[in-house]
Write an enzyme that holds these catalytic residues in place. Structure first.
Site, PDB file in Angstrom:
ATOM      1  N   CYS A 166       2.786  11.865 -46.058  1.00 48.86           N
ATOM      2  CA  CYS A 166       3.464  13.167 -46.139  1.00 48.86           C
ATOM      3  C   CYS A 166       3.942  13.496 -47.546  1.00 48.86           C
ATOM      4  O   CYS A 166       4.170  14.661 -47.856  1.00 48.86           O
ATOM      5  CB  CYS A 166       4.628  13.209 -45.153  1.00 48.86           C
ATOM      6  SG  CYS A 166       5.929  11.999 -45.521  1.00 48.86           S
ATOM      7  N   ARG A 177       0.923  22.470 -45.559  1.00 47.05           N
ATOM      8  CA  ARG A 177       2.286  22.809 -45.141  1.00 47.05           C
ATOM      9  C   ARG A 177       2.482  24.324 -45.269  1.00 47.05           C
ATOM     10  O   ARG A 177       3.088  24.960 -44.416  1.00 47.05           O
ATOM     11  CB  ARG A 177       3.320  22.076 -46.018  1.00 47.05           C
ATOM     12  CG  ARG A 177       3.331  20.555 -45.868  1.00 47.05           C
ATOM     13  CD  ARG A 177       3.886  20.118 -44.529  1.00 47.05           C
ATOM     14  NE  ARG A 177       5.215  20.618 -44.283  1.00 47.05           N
ATOM     15  CZ  ARG A 177       6.342  20.069 -44.768  1.00 47.05           C
ATOM     16  NH1 ARG A 177       6.288  18.987 -45.498  1.00 47.05           N
ATOM     17  NH2 ARG A 177       7.532  20.589 -44.484  1.00 47.05           N
ATOM     18  N   ARG A 207      16.998  21.563 -42.958  1.00 46.21           N
ATOM     19  CA  ARG A 207      16.756  20.143 -43.239  1.00 46.21           C
ATOM     20  C   ARG A 207      18.134  19.489 -43.301  1.00 46.21           C
ATOM     21  O   ARG A 207      18.836  19.581 -44.302  1.00 46.21           O
ATOM     22  CB  ARG A 207      16.001  19.953 -44.557  1.00 46.21           C
ATOM     23  CG  ARG A 207      15.939  18.486 -44.970  1.00 46.21           C
ATOM     24  CD  ARG A 207      15.001  18.208 -46.114  1.00 46.21           C
ATOM     25  NE  ARG A 207      13.615  18.220 -45.670  1.00 46.21           N
ATOM     26  CZ  ARG A 207      12.600  17.756 -46.384  1.00 46.21           C
ATOM     27  NH1 ARG A 207      12.804  17.256 -47.598  1.00 46.21           N
ATOM     28  NH2 ARG A 207      11.368  17.807 -45.920  1.00 46.21           N
ATOM     29  N   GLN A 213       5.673  18.644 -40.663  1.00 44.23           N
ATOM     30  CA  GLN A 213       4.727  17.759 -41.343  1.00 44.23           C
ATOM     31  C   GLN A 213       3.553  17.405 -40.438  1.00 44.23           C
ATOM     32  O   GLN A 213       2.393  17.399 -40.876  1.00 44.23           O
ATOM     33  CB  GLN A 213       5.454  16.475 -41.775  1.00 44.23           C
ATOM     34  CG  GLN A 213       4.560  15.512 -42.522  1.00 44.23           C
ATOM     35  CD  GLN A 213       4.070  16.094 -43.837  1.00 44.23           C
ATOM     36  OE1 GLN A 213       4.868  16.545 -44.644  1.00 44.23           O
ATOM     37  NE2 GLN A 213       2.756  16.097 -44.061  1.00 44.23           N
ATOM     38  N   HIS A 269      10.054  15.100 -37.973  1.00 49.34           N
ATOM     39  CA  HIS A 269       9.586  16.013 -39.023  1.00 49.34           C
ATOM     40  C   HIS A 269       8.395  16.809 -38.465  1.00 49.34           C
ATOM     41  O   HIS A 269       7.253  16.616 -38.877  1.00 49.34           O
ATOM     42  CB  HIS A 269       9.183  15.197 -40.252  1.00 49.34           C
ATOM     43  CG  HIS A 269       9.034  15.999 -41.508  1.00 49.34           C
ATOM     44  ND1 HIS A 269       9.313  17.353 -41.579  1.00 49.34           N
ATOM     45  CD2 HIS A 269       8.639  15.619 -42.761  1.00 49.34           C
ATOM     46  CE1 HIS A 269       9.089  17.777 -42.817  1.00 49.34           C
ATOM     47  NE2 HIS A 269       8.676  16.749 -43.546  1.00 49.34           N
ATOM     48  N   ASP A 297       4.311   6.169 -44.848  1.00 45.80           N
ATOM     49  CA  ASP A 297       5.389   6.959 -45.454  1.00 45.80           C
ATOM     50  C   ASP A 297       6.223   5.993 -46.296  1.00 45.80           C
ATOM     51  O   ASP A 297       6.004   4.767 -46.248  1.00 45.80           O
ATOM     52  CB  ASP A 297       6.228   7.609 -44.326  1.00 45.80           C
ATOM     53  CG  ASP A 297       7.264   8.605 -44.845  1.00 45.80           C
ATOM     54  OD1 ASP A 297       7.230   8.944 -46.044  1.00 45.80           O
ATOM     55  OD2 ASP A 297       8.116   9.048 -44.044  1.00 45.80           O
TER      56      ASP A 297
HETATM   57  N1  NVA Z   1      10.670   9.630 -44.139  1.00 46.27           N
HETATM   58  C1  NVA Z   1      10.877  10.426 -45.312  1.00 46.27           C
HETATM   59  C2  NVA Z   1      10.061  11.682 -45.263  1.00 46.27           C
HETATM   60  C3  NVA Z   1      10.172  12.552 -46.480  1.00 46.27           C
HETATM   61  C4  NVA Z   1       9.370  13.801 -46.378  1.00 46.27           C
HETATM   62  C5  NVA Z   1      12.356  10.747 -45.450  1.00 46.27           C
HETATM   63  O1  NVA Z   1      13.004  11.058 -44.451  1.00 46.27           O
HETATM   64  O2  NVA Z   1      12.879  10.681 -46.572  1.00 46.27           O
HETATM   65  N1   CP Z   2       6.654  15.941 -46.981  1.00 46.51           N
HETATM   66  C1   CP Z   2       7.801  16.590 -47.234  1.00 46.51           C
HETATM   67  O1   CP Z   2       8.506  17.084 -46.334  1.00 46.51           O
HETATM   68  O2   CP Z   2       8.080  16.700 -48.560  1.00 46.51           O
HETATM   69  P1   CP Z   2       9.437  17.231 -49.209  1.00 46.51           P
HETATM   70  O3   CP Z   2      10.515  16.228 -48.917  1.00 46.51           O
HETATM   71  O4   CP Z   2       9.130  17.334 -50.680  1.00 46.51           O
HETATM   72  O5   CP Z   2       9.778  18.560 -48.623  1.00 46.51           O
END
Ligand code: NVA
Ligand code: CP
Length: 300
Positions: free
Chosen positions: A258, A286, A103, A133, A130, A218
């Site tokens: 998500c 997940r 990540r 997800q 992502h 989101d």
């Molecule tokens: N769009 C959000 C998704 C988190 C799972 C982010 O990138 O923070």
């Molecule tokens: N939806 C998701 O990826 O959650 P986290 O940021 O908690 O991993």
């Protein structure tokens, strides 16, 4: 070259569907108490430069359930965070483990890592996409309603990483994606150009939600955009998924997110905690879908 899962559309529809179908079986097996140690003695390295609840817990628990191990490597605790080149980190880490999940803010850094990794690399969220997800979202839809082919999905809110992965999924799984974002918060031009075939853009969220099978949203402010929070909250006024928007959709429409979610911002409490919401299944899935993905990538 190992198989990777960095961009949702780098796997065929057939392989993605196979991963989802197997995830549904793995979920049943797990719930019935069956032990599956297919990944015994295998190790997953998990590199994070951003926070996570679902991704971290699901990959970690998933590896344990499959008999393997996982290593949580916060970027600031490994030499990568002190400037060791991505290239060198990829060569070294992949020589010791069986798969690497990253990540990282920069999508390009994940791609760069994969070029020097001798083991499969998984994108666990980047600024661009992502994919894990969306695998879980598709699995969830299949469990509740069956095939997503030809269905109408409404994306309301920010044209962020998760939205962009929906655009890739629409092309592969052949569903219609209606997107409503405030002006200036659309997905990237590259994504719009590449995936326009299955997508219709709307200015008004109400129009995008009409007759939808799923309404999905989101956060308005993704990780790394915290300085823009005030300006974004202003821009996204009118883009909250509330019951009025849900009422535009089909009677049996589902609500997805998500998570993490901010009640009263991108979604109202009555919607996310209401009977059309499947966010808890979406989060749990997940675990199951990533176990299936790990088996696909590591076992081959
Ligand atoms: N769009 C959000 C998704 C988190 C799972 C982010 O990138 O923070
Ligand atoms: N939806 C998701 O990826 O959650 P986290 O940021 O908690 O991993």
């Amino acid at each position: 070259m190992p198989n990777n899962f960095i961009n949702f559309d780098q796997l065929s529809q057939n392989d993605l569907q196979g991963i989802i179908d197997r995830a549904i079986s793995l979920k049943k097996e797990h719930k019935s108490g069956l032990i599956n140690e297919t990944l015994k003695n295998k190790t997953l390295a998990m590199i994070f430069d951003k926070s996570s609840t679902r991704t971290r817990v699901s990959f970690e628990a998933g590896m344990t359930q499959l008999g393997g191990q996982s290593l949580f490597l916060s970027e600031k605790d490994i030499q990568l965070g002190r400037g060791e080149p991505i290239t060198d980190s990829a060569i070294v880490i992949s020589s010791m483990v069986d798969a690497i999940m990253l990540r990282l803010s920069s999508h390009e850094d994940i791609v760069e890592f994969s070029k020097h990794s001798s083991k499969p690399v998984i994108n666990a969220l980047s600024d661009e996409s992502h994919p894990c997800q969306i695998l879980a979202d598709l699995m969830t839809y299949q469990e509740y309603r069956g095939s997503i082919k030809g269905k109408k999905i409404a994306w309301i809110g920010d044209g962020c990483n998760v939205c962009q992965t929906y655009m890739q999924a629409a092309a592969i799984f052949d569903f219609e994606l209606s997107i409503a974002t405030p002006s200036g918060y659309e997905p990237s031009d590259i994504f719009i150009e590449k995936y326009k075939k299955n997508i219709i853009f709307f200015e008004n969220p109400k129009d995008a939600c009409r007759d939808a099978d799923i309404i999905v949203t989101d956060v308005w402010t993704s990780m790394g955009q915290e300085l823009e929070i005030k300006q974004r909250e202003k821009a996204f006024k009118g883009f909250q998924v509330d019951q009025k928007l849900m009422d535009q959709a089909k009677d049996n429409a589902l609500f997805m997110h998500c998570l993490p979610a901010y009640r009263g911002k991108e979604v109202s409490t009555e919607v996310i905690d209401g009977k059309q919401s499947v966010v808890w299944s979406e989060a749990e899935n997940r675990l199951h879908v990533q176990k299936s993905l790990l088996l696909y990538l590591i076992e081959g």
